[in-house]
Design a protein around this motif. Structure first.
Motif, PDB file in Angstrom:
ATOM      1  N   VAL A   1       0.884  -1.162   0.000  1.00 57.06           N
ATOM      2  CA  VAL A   1       0.000   0.000   0.000  1.00 57.06           C
ATOM      3  C   VAL A   1       0.920   1.209   0.000  1.00 57.06           C
ATOM      4  N   LYS A   2       0.878   1.922  -1.131  1.00 54.92           N
ATOM      5  CA  LYS A   2       1.816   3.029  -1.311  1.00 54.92           C
ATOM      6  C   LYS A   2       1.038   4.335  -1.265  1.00 54.92           C
ATOM      7  N   ASP A   3       1.609   5.337  -0.649  1.00 57.03           N
ATOM      8  CA  ASP A   3       0.917   6.626  -0.669  1.00 57.03           C
ATOM      9  C   ASP A   3       1.893   7.763  -0.919  1.00 57.03           C
ATOM     10  N   THR A   4       1.328   8.914  -1.277  1.00 61.89           N
ATOM     11  CA  THR A   4       2.167  10.108  -1.490  1.00 61.89           C
ATOM     12  C   THR A   4       1.851  11.120  -0.384  1.00 61.89           C
ATOM     13  N   GLY A   5       1.752  10.575   0.840  1.00 62.48           N
ATOM     14  CA  GLY A   5       1.308  11.397   1.971  1.00 62.48           C
ATOM     15  C   GLY A   5       2.438  12.033   2.753  1.00 62.48           C
ATOM     16  N   ILE A   6       2.188  12.229   4.052  1.00 59.16           N
ATOM     17  CA  ILE A   6       3.106  13.028   4.876  1.00 59.16           C
ATOM     18  C   ILE A   6       4.417  12.306   5.188  1.00 59.16           C
ATOM     19  N   GLY A   7       4.420  10.979   5.045  1.00 60.00           N
ATOM     20  CA  GLY A   7       5.653  10.224   5.301  1.00 60.00           C
ATOM     21  C   GLY A   7       5.947  10.077   6.792  1.00 60.00           C
ATOM     22  N   ILE A   8       6.917   9.214   7.100  1.00 55.48           N
ATOM     23  CA  ILE A   8       7.255   8.927   8.510  1.00 55.48           C
ATOM     24  C   ILE A   8       8.770   9.046   8.668  1.00 55.48           C
ATOM     25  N   ALA A   9       9.206   9.806   9.667  1.00 58.46           N
ATOM     26  CA  ALA A   9      10.651   9.990   9.897  1.00 58.46           C
ATOM     27  C   ALA A   9      11.287   8.641  10.230  1.00 58.46           C
ATOM     28  N   ARG A  35       1.150   3.736  19.697  1.00 53.88           N
ATOM     29  CA  ARG A  35       2.192   4.634  19.210  1.00 53.88           C
ATOM     30  C   ARG A  35       1.697   5.477  18.046  1.00 53.88           C
ATOM     31  N   GLN A  36       1.881   6.763  18.177  1.00 56.47           N
ATOM     32  CA  GLN A  36       1.689   7.645  17.041  1.00 56.47           C
ATOM     33  C   GLN A  36       2.970   8.452  16.920  1.00 56.47           C
ATOM     34  N   VAL A  37       3.214   9.006  15.738  1.00 60.12           N
ATOM     35  CA  VAL A  37       4.501   9.651  15.540  1.00 60.12           C
ATOM     36  C   VAL A  37       4.724  10.774  16.550  1.00 60.12           C
ATOM     37  N   ASN A  38       3.703  11.576  16.790  1.00 57.31           N
ATOM     38  CA  ASN A  38       3.798  12.577  17.865  1.00 57.31           C
ATOM     39  C   ASN A  38       2.393  13.064  18.216  1.00 57.31           C
ATOM     40  N   PRO A  39       2.256  13.790  19.342  1.00 58.11           N
ATOM     41  CA  PRO A  39       0.914  14.174  19.780  1.00 58.11           C
ATOM     42  C   PRO A  39       0.163  14.995  18.736  1.00 58.11           C
ATOM     43  N   SER A  40       0.903  15.755  17.912  1.00 54.49           N
ATOM     44  CA  SER A  40       0.190  16.590  16.944  1.00 54.49           C
ATOM     45  C   SER A  40      -0.539  15.738  15.912  1.00 54.49           C
ATOM     46  N   ILE A  41      -0.035  14.519  15.695  1.00 56.32           N
ATOM     47  CA  ILE A  41      -0.719  13.603  14.757  1.00 56.32           C
ATOM     48  C   ILE A  41      -2.130  13.342  15.271  1.00 56.32           C
ATOM     49  N   HIS A  42      -2.216  13.121  16.601  1.00 56.30           N
ATOM     50  CA  HIS A  42      -3.545  12.822  17.132  1.00 56.30           C
ATOM     51  C   HIS A  42      -4.468  14.021  17.022  1.00 56.30           C
ATOM     52  N   ILE A  43      -3.897  15.200  17.295  1.00 55.58           N
ATOM     53  CA  ILE A  43      -4.740  16.396  17.228  1.00 55.58           C
ATOM     54  C   ILE A  43      -5.285  16.562  15.804  1.00 55.58           C
ATOM     55  N   GLU A  44      -4.440  16.331  14.820  1.00 54.48           N
ATOM     56  CA  GLU A  44      -4.880  16.568  13.444  1.00 54.48           C
ATOM     57  C   GLU A  44      -5.655  15.398  12.848  1.00 54.48           C
ATOM     58  N   SER A  80       9.704   4.728   4.002  1.00 49.35           N
ATOM     59  CA  SER A  80       9.018   6.016   3.982  1.00 49.35           C
ATOM     60  C   SER A  80      10.004   7.167   3.968  1.00 49.35           C
ATOM     61  N   GLU A  81       9.531   8.284   3.427  1.00 50.77           N
ATOM     62  CA  GLU A  81      10.346   9.496   3.437  1.00 50.77           C
ATOM     63  C   GLU A  81       9.417  10.651   3.769  1.00 50.77           C
ATOM     64  N   LEU A  82       9.849  11.490   4.698  1.00 46.99           N
ATOM     65  CA  LEU A  82       9.009  12.619   5.106  1.00 46.99           C
ATOM     66  C   LEU A  82       8.648  13.485   3.900  1.00 46.99           C
ATOM     67  N   GLN A  83       7.386  13.875   3.852  1.00 41.85           N
ATOM     68  CA  GLN A  83       6.861  14.753   2.780  1.00 41.85           C
ATOM     69  C   GLN A  83       6.856  14.113   1.398  1.00 41.85           C
ATOM     70  N   VAL A  84       7.299  12.878   1.291  1.00 40.16           N
ATOM     71  CA  VAL A  84       7.284  12.217  -0.026  1.00 40.16           C
ATOM     72  C   VAL A  84       6.234  11.108  -0.032  1.00 40.16           C
ATOM     73  N   GLY A  85       6.216  10.315   1.011  1.00 48.20           N
ATOM     74  CA  GLY A  85       5.198   9.269   1.091  1.00 48.20           C
ATOM     75  C   GLY A  85       5.734   8.005   1.718  1.00 48.20           C
ATOM     76  N   SER A  86       4.824   7.016   1.865  1.00 47.08           N
ATOM     77  CA  SER A  86       5.195   5.774   2.535  1.00 47.08           C
ATOM     78  C   SER A  86       4.717   4.592   1.701  1.00 47.08           C
ATOM     79  N   THR A  87       5.450   3.488   1.817  1.00 47.10           N
ATOM     80  CA  THR A  87       4.957   2.235   1.244  1.00 47.10           C
ATOM     81  C   THR A  87       5.044   1.173   2.326  1.00 47.10           C
TER      82      THR A  87
END
Ligand code: ADP
Length: 640
Positions: free
Chosen positions: A428-436, A448-457, A483-490
């Motif tokens: 499952v590939k996406d062109t989304g926010i990516g993961i550090a 686990r979420q990447v950070n609290p702001s993820i939950h807020i948004e 994954s790459e930040l701002q590029v997307g994740s697979t």
């Protein structure tokens, strides 16, 4: 002042000579001379063994025993007793032989006045020899101690050039004595000091202070170890620094224990924080849809005040919120079920393309709502039929698709698969926010979420990937992300590729309509709304519905009414529960299909109901599609 005793052993066979010698000794006024004269080997040996002479005066020529033999016999016992030949005449060669043999001095008889001088200087020499023997002994002891200590010892000159390292140093660092001698001590400086610029305080060192520290060092092969280091300047008698001594002790084990404790403490703190965040998130996640459900249901209870369009809109919102709530509850229950080991694998034939098609259909509206493309290409070849647990595979892919759409704002989400040797790999590939990179492992941990702001948004509970990973493992597969930040994740989800031999599965495609007319269905359900929902599902089908409000009514209905073709049986009901009713009905009408319909939604519940003999199992809340599929399936295999 009391004079010091001086015990003189004289080996002399001629009593006159002995007297002459003695006469000279009176010059030694500073001593209280005690003189013992022996005249042959036996009495000489006896004196050596039984008394401790401070000095020995020996005639060179004795009748049965030579002066050189006497000297030799003394040296067997001690080398620190001065031995002086006193002899009639001594040619140079003889004198040289005597000194070579270890005599301290010699005095010829016609110069007997030299005897006291010779004795005095021999006693001086003896003192020096004693001192240096003592120093040598102590130095040897020190060296042995340094060589055998458990600490590493390094001595450098004042410029830091290594002059000495002990055995332990070579053991720990892997560097031999020869490899380090003469080299600057810099090269053995702890890596920490180099890397972190924590330069040792040389200023303090040059002022004469000892400096200490704990540092991470590396041995010859690059293996790291912790050590405690102290460096001390060494001053000479004028107070000038001439050397430095470094003492280092390997503290890797202690340090590891300390680091383990710190790590455990941090982990506990992290886990506490995670729990707090989870409770907060969960409360938020549950209250948000509940709020909508409660609020809009209240509005719907007064339909006269709102228009038809609003009713449709509100109903849609309630529907969406209910599904959201259902997903959360089901995720939490699934995690609990995994943790208590109640999840099992239920493998059967699965049409791969059908599975992917259905996922595509389910997620297409979500993607369209966000104006992102949902890509899915399937090959035109005949679909492979695989053996796996369809429910779990679907759940993993649903989680991945759900996340991909959620975290993508522009571009596309792609669902695909490939078959490599014995592995079936979904992606499952996406062109989304990516993961550090540092979160790419952690996101698979519970809550686990990447950070609290993820939950807020974006909301979410942080359980989807935990469940996915557990399911992947249960299926003997794996899950990973690139994954790459701002590029997307697979996300890649791999399971063993076990293909079914024959393709009979393709024949079994379910048709979403009932073809037995009319079909008599008994719904045993105590909750009116649940009954009403089922009734609504069958509104357009050619079926006749009967309603029993408890198990006893259901039993009576089935006995009295042989037309009943199938029973949808709730399990928890008053008067007689669904399990008892099932058993009683089966006693009389064994072949009547009975489908369990229950809010007991754990995997273990499903298994035990099917084992009891229920034709099918449907977990609440039921969907229209699900109920029709299950009824069709049951009627096609009536002997189940
Ligand atoms: P949830 O989505 O409910 O938060 P998950 O376990 O499914 O829980 O995901 C955990 C976290 O991993 C998410 O909160 C998000 O930070 C990150 N994540 C998962 N999938 C993606 C993705 N496709 N793109 C970016 N981040 C993702």
């Amino acid at each position: 002042m009391k004079k010091k005793d001086l015990y003189i052993l004289m080996l002399e066979d001629d009593p006159l000579d002995a007297e002459l010698n003695k006469e000279q000794l009176f010059v030694l006024e500073e001593y209280n001379c005690i003189i013992e004269v022996v005249c042959n080997k036996e009495s000489y040996h006896y004196a050596l063994d039984n008394s401790k002479p401070d000095i020995i005066l020996c005639d060179y020529n004795l009748p049965d025993y030579t002066g050189l033999e006497a000297l030799h016999d003394l040296k067997q016992r001690s080398t620190l007793i001065p031995f002086i030949f006193v002899t009639g005449a001594m040619i140079e060669e003889t004198a040289a032989d005597a000194i070579k043999a270890g005599a301290w001095d010699y005095v010829v008889k016609d110069r007997l006045f030299r005897l006291p001088l010779a004795i005095r200087s021999a006693l001086e020499l003896k003192k020096e020899k004693e001192l240096s023997a003592y120093a040598e002994e102590k130095a040897n002891l020190l060296l042995m101690a340094i060589e055998q200590t458990s600490a590493q010892i390094i001595v450098t000159d004042k410029d830091g050039n290594i002059e000495y390292v002990n055995k332990k140093y070579s053991e720990v660092t892997g560097l031999s004595f020869d490899e380090v001698i003469g080299r600057k001590a810099d090269f053995i400086m702890p890596t920490d000091i180099h890397n972190n610029n924590r330069v040792p305080d040389f200023e303090r060192l040059m002022k004469g202070e000892t400096i200490r520290g704990e540092v991470l060092n590396k041995d010859k092969n690059g293996k790291e170890y912790w050590e405690i280091v102290s460096i001390t300047p060494i001053r000479n008698s004028q107070g000038i620094i001439t050397n430095f001594v470094g003492v280092k002790e390997d503290i890797t084990i202690r340090k590891k224990m300390e680091l383990d404790i710190i790590e455990a403490r941090d982990k506990a703190e992290r886990s506490d924080k995670l729990k707090d965040a989870f409770l907060q998130n969960m409360s938020h996640e549950i209250r948000t849809p509940l709020n909508a459900i409660v609020g809009f249901s209240t509005l719907l209870s007064e339909p006269e005040n709102i228009g038809v369009k609003a009713i449709i809109d509100y109903t849609k919102i309630i529907n969406k919120s209910s599904n959201q709530l259902l997903r959360i509850v089901s995720d939490v229950l699934t995690v609990a079920s995994i943790q208590t080991g109640q999840e099992t694998i239920d493998s059967k034939s699965v049409d791969l393309f059908e599975l992917l098609d259905s996922l595509y259909e389910v997620f297409l509206p979500d993607a369209e709502n966000k104006k992102i493309e949902l890509r899915y290409h399937r090959s035109s070849k005949k679909a492979p039929v695989i053996i796996t647990d369809e429910f779990k595979v679907k759940q993993v892919l649903s989680n991945l698709l759900n996340n991909a759409i959620k975290f993508t704002h522009l571009g596309y989400v792609e669902l695909g698969h490939s078959i490599k040797e014995n592995q079936l790999e979904f992606f499952v590939k996406d062109t989304g926010i990516g993961i550090a990179a540092n979160y790419q492992e952690l996101i698979f941990e519970s809550f686990r979420q990447v950070n609290p702001s993820i939950h807020i948004e974006y909301g979410g509970t942080g359980l989807g990937l935990t469940i996915s990973k557990s399911f992947a493992q249960m299926l003997n597969g794996s899950i990973r992300v690139e994954s790459e930040l701002q590029v997307g994740s697979t996300f890649y989800f791999t399971i063993p590729y076990v293909q079914k031999e024959t393709d009979e599965h393709a024949e079994k495609k379910l048709v979403l309509s009932l073809n037995k007319t009319p079909l008599h269905i008994l719904i045993a359900e105590d909750e009116y709304f649940n009954y009403a929902l089922l009734e609504a599902f069958f509104k357009d089908s050619n079926v006749i519905i009967y309603h029993a409000k408890n198990g006893l009514e259901a039993y009576n209905f089935c006995i009295e009414n042989p037309k009943i073709d199938i029973v949808l049986m709730d399990i928890k009901m008053p008067i007689m529960d669904g399990l008892k009713a099932f058993k009683e009905i089966k006693k009389i009408r064994n072949s009547l299909p009975i489908i369990a319909l229950t809010a007991y939604a754990l995997d273990s519940d499903r298994r035990s109901l099917l084992e009891m003999g229920f034709s099918e199992y449907i977990a609440k809340p039921v969907s229209h599609k699900n109920i029709i599929e299950k009824i069709n399936k049951t009627l096609k295999t009536p002997d189940k």
